[in-house]
Motif scaffolding. Sequence first.
Motif, PDB file in Angstrom:
ATOM      1  N   GLY A 158       0.794  -1.222   0.000  1.00 16.70           N
ATOM      2  CA  GLY A 158       0.000   0.000   0.000  1.00 16.70           C
ATOM      3  C   GLY A 158       0.828   1.275   0.000  1.00 16.70           C
ATOM      4  N   LYS A 159       2.066   1.211  -0.488  1.00 15.62           N
ATOM      5  CA  LYS A 159       2.985   2.347  -0.388  1.00 15.62           C
ATOM      6  C   LYS A 159       3.359   2.988  -1.719  1.00 15.62           C
ATOM      7  N   SER A 160       2.929   2.438  -2.834  1.00 16.30           N
ATOM      8  CA  SER A 160       3.305   2.971  -4.146  1.00 16.30           C
ATOM      9  C   SER A 160       2.240   3.917  -4.674  1.00 16.30           C
ATOM     10  N   ARG A 161       2.708   5.020  -5.278  1.00 11.65           N
ATOM     11  CA  ARG A 161       1.802   5.990  -5.890  1.00 11.65           C
ATOM     12  C   ARG A 161       2.363   6.411  -7.237  1.00 11.65           C
ATOM     13  N   LYS A 162       1.495   6.506  -8.225  1.00 17.00           N
ATOM     14  CA  LYS A 162       1.880   7.040  -9.539  1.00 17.00           C
ATOM     15  C   LYS A 162       1.547   8.520  -9.554  1.00 17.00           C
ATOM     16  N   VAL A 163       2.478   9.316 -10.096  1.00 13.49           N
ATOM     17  CA  VAL A 163       2.307  10.760 -10.127  1.00 13.49           C
ATOM     18  C   VAL A 163       2.488  11.237 -11.564  1.00 13.49           C
ATOM     19  N   ASN A 164       1.542  12.015 -12.052  1.00 16.30           N
ATOM     20  CA  ASN A 164       1.624  12.577 -13.391  1.00 16.30           C
ATOM     21  C   ASN A 164       2.863  13.465 -13.472  1.00 16.30           C
ATOM     22  N   GLY A 165       3.785  13.111 -14.366  1.00 19.15           N
ATOM     23  CA  GLY A 165       5.035  13.855 -14.520  1.00 19.15           C
ATOM     24  C   GLY A 165       5.001  14.886 -15.629  1.00 19.15           C
ATOM     25  N   LEU A 166       3.802  15.237 -16.100  1.00 19.56           N
ATOM     26  CA  LEU A 166       3.664  16.259 -17.135  1.00 19.56           C
ATOM     27  C   LEU A 166       3.192  17.575 -16.509  1.00 19.56           C
ATOM     28  N   GLY A 167       3.623  18.683 -17.100  1.00 21.26           N
ATOM     29  CA  GLY A 167       3.221  19.991 -16.611  1.00 21.26           C
ATOM     30  C   GLY A 167       4.433  20.780 -16.158  1.00 21.26           C
ATOM     31  N   SER A 168       4.172  21.879 -15.481  1.00 24.62           N
ATOM     32  CA  SER A 168       5.270  22.723 -15.015  1.00 24.62           C
ATOM     33  C   SER A 168       5.992  22.052 -13.847  1.00 24.62           C
ATOM     34  N   ILE A 169       7.206  22.484 -13.602  1.00 27.57           N
ATOM     35  CA  ILE A 169       7.981  21.965 -12.473  1.00 27.57           C
ATOM     36  C   ILE A 169       7.186  22.148 -11.186  1.00 27.57           C
ATOM     37  N   GLU A 170       6.561  23.301 -11.032  1.00 30.33           N
ATOM     38  CA  GLU A 170       5.797  23.590  -9.806  1.00 30.33           C
ATOM     39  C   GLU A 170       4.553  22.706  -9.703  1.00 30.33           C
ATOM     40  N   ASP A 171       3.858  22.478 -10.821  1.00 31.12           N
ATOM     41  CA  ASP A 171       2.674  21.604 -10.795  1.00 31.12           C
ATOM     42  C   ASP A 171       3.047  20.196 -10.350  1.00 31.12           C
ATOM     43  N   ILE A 172       4.122  19.671 -10.908  1.00 29.68           N
ATOM     44  CA  ILE A 172       4.571  18.318 -10.559  1.00 29.68           C
ATOM     45  C   ILE A 172       4.992  18.277  -9.096  1.00 29.68           C
ATOM     46  N   PHE A 173       5.700  19.316  -8.655  1.00 29.35           N
ATOM     47  CA  PHE A 173       6.134  19.398  -7.258  1.00 29.35           C
ATOM     48  C   PHE A 173       4.929  19.398  -6.312  1.00 29.35           C
ATOM     49  N   GLN A 174       3.882  20.124  -6.675  1.00 21.10           N
ATOM     50  CA  GLN A 174       2.681  20.162  -5.831  1.00 21.10           C
ATOM     51  C   GLN A 174       2.018  18.777  -5.763  1.00 21.10           C
ATOM     52  N   ARG A 175       2.022  18.049  -6.876  1.00 23.03           N
ATOM     53  CA  ARG A 175       1.453  16.692  -6.871  1.00 23.03           C
ATOM     54  C   ARG A 175       2.246  15.778  -5.954  1.00 23.03           C
ATOM     55  N   LEU A 176       3.591  15.848  -6.062  1.00 22.49           N
ATOM     56  CA  LEU A 176       4.440  15.029  -5.199  1.00 22.49           C
ATOM     57  C   LEU A 176       4.217  15.397  -3.735  1.00 22.49           C
ATOM     58  N   SER A 177       4.210  16.703  -3.453  1.00 21.37           N
ATOM     59  CA  SER A 177       4.024  17.173  -2.078  1.00 21.37           C
ATOM     60  C   SER A 177       2.688  16.705  -1.511  1.00 21.37           C
ATOM     61  N   GLY A 178       1.671  16.653  -2.356  1.00 20.45           N
ATOM     62  CA  GLY A 178       0.362  16.187  -1.904  1.00 20.45           C
ATOM     63  C   GLY A 178       0.398  14.760  -1.378  1.00 20.45           C
ATOM     64  N   HIS A 179       1.297  13.948  -1.904  1.00 18.04           N
ATOM     65  CA  HIS A 179       1.447  12.576  -1.412  1.00 18.04           C
ATOM     66  C   HIS A 179       2.324  12.519  -0.159  1.00 18.04           C
ATOM     67  N   ILE A 180       3.292  13.422  -0.077  1.00 21.28           N
ATOM     68  CA  ILE A 180       4.252  13.386   1.038  1.00 21.28           C
ATOM     69  C   ILE A 180       3.706  14.061   2.286  1.00 21.28           C
ATOM     70  N   ASP A 181       2.976  15.149   2.126  1.00 20.91           N
ATOM     71  CA  ASP A 181       2.514  15.934   3.279  1.00 20.91           C
ATOM     72  C   ASP A 181       1.858  15.107   4.377  1.00 20.91           C
ATOM     73  N   PRO A 182       1.004  14.113   4.048  1.00 26.26           N
ATOM     74  CA  PRO A 182       0.383  13.342   5.125  1.00 26.26           C
ATOM     75  C   PRO A 182       1.388  12.543   5.986  1.00 26.26           C
ATOM     76  N   PHE A 183       2.594  12.339   5.474  1.00 30.11           N
ATOM     77  CA  PHE A 183       3.603  11.573   6.217  1.00 30.11           C
ATOM     78  C   PHE A 183       4.477  12.467   7.106  1.00 30.11           C
ATOM     79  N   VAL A 184       4.357  13.773   6.904  1.00 31.64           N
ATOM     80  CA  VAL A 184       5.218  14.708   7.601  1.00 31.64           C
ATOM     81  C   VAL A 184       4.479  15.275   8.807  1.00 31.64           C
ATOM     82  N   VAL A 185       5.067  15.109   9.978  1.00 28.64           N
ATOM     83  CA  VAL A 185       4.468  15.634  11.198  1.00 28.64           C
ATOM     84  C   VAL A 185       4.819  17.112  11.297  1.00 28.64           C
ATOM     85  N   SER A 186       3.815  17.938  11.447  1.00 27.76           N
ATOM     86  CA  SER A 186       4.045  19.385  11.543  1.00 27.76           C
ATOM     87  C   SER A 186       4.566  19.789  12.899  1.00 27.76           C
TER      88      SER A 186
END
Length: 193
Positions: free
Chosen positions: A165-193
């Motif tokens: 249950g740990k693999s995620r596919k991320v759309n790698g098309l678009g601007s650098i910032e768009d892709i970064f936001q998609r990646l961050s959306g997957h990582i944020d839940p794992f990061v304790v604030s």
Amino acid sequence: MLHLILFGPPGSGKGTQAEKLVEKYRLAHISTGDLFRTETGQKTELGLKALEYMSKGQLVPDEITIGMLRNKVNSMPDAAGVIYDGFPRTAAQAVALDDLLCEKNEEIGLLLALEVPEEEIVGRLLNRGLTSGRSDDQDEHIIRKRYQVYLEETAVVYNHYAALGKSRKVNGLGSIEDIFQRLSGHIDPFVVS
């Protein structure tokens, strides 16, 4: 500690995104290529063992690579986590990495795979080849072969972590910032604030 595997075919923007993720999340970036160059260049015990195999044109056994990874991870106690780049590439390496982290009562939290269509990769790398000077970025046949090898090698590792249950596919098309936001959306839940 967050342990993250970032996958993407050559030309997918993985290096650019890894830099941004390292900065945002205070992660250490472990590239097995860099690790090998450091260990062999410094003539460490593991580096010398690796050179023995490499000088004969043989693959370096997983236990040597895992030993290098263990040393590197242990040398970064203050990192908030680690991005693994170029490892694992096989199911056996994934199991070995899982075992290494288990020794530390840790585990891979997430595998993110940047998905970019083959034709886009070919175009990006041929364009990069105009300025990179890399011959492997200038030959369409080589680029397509590298893409197929990526798909074959990473599919088994993706599936290993998908079963957990740990693999995620991320759309790698678009601007650098768009892709970064998609990646961050997957990582944020794992990061304790």
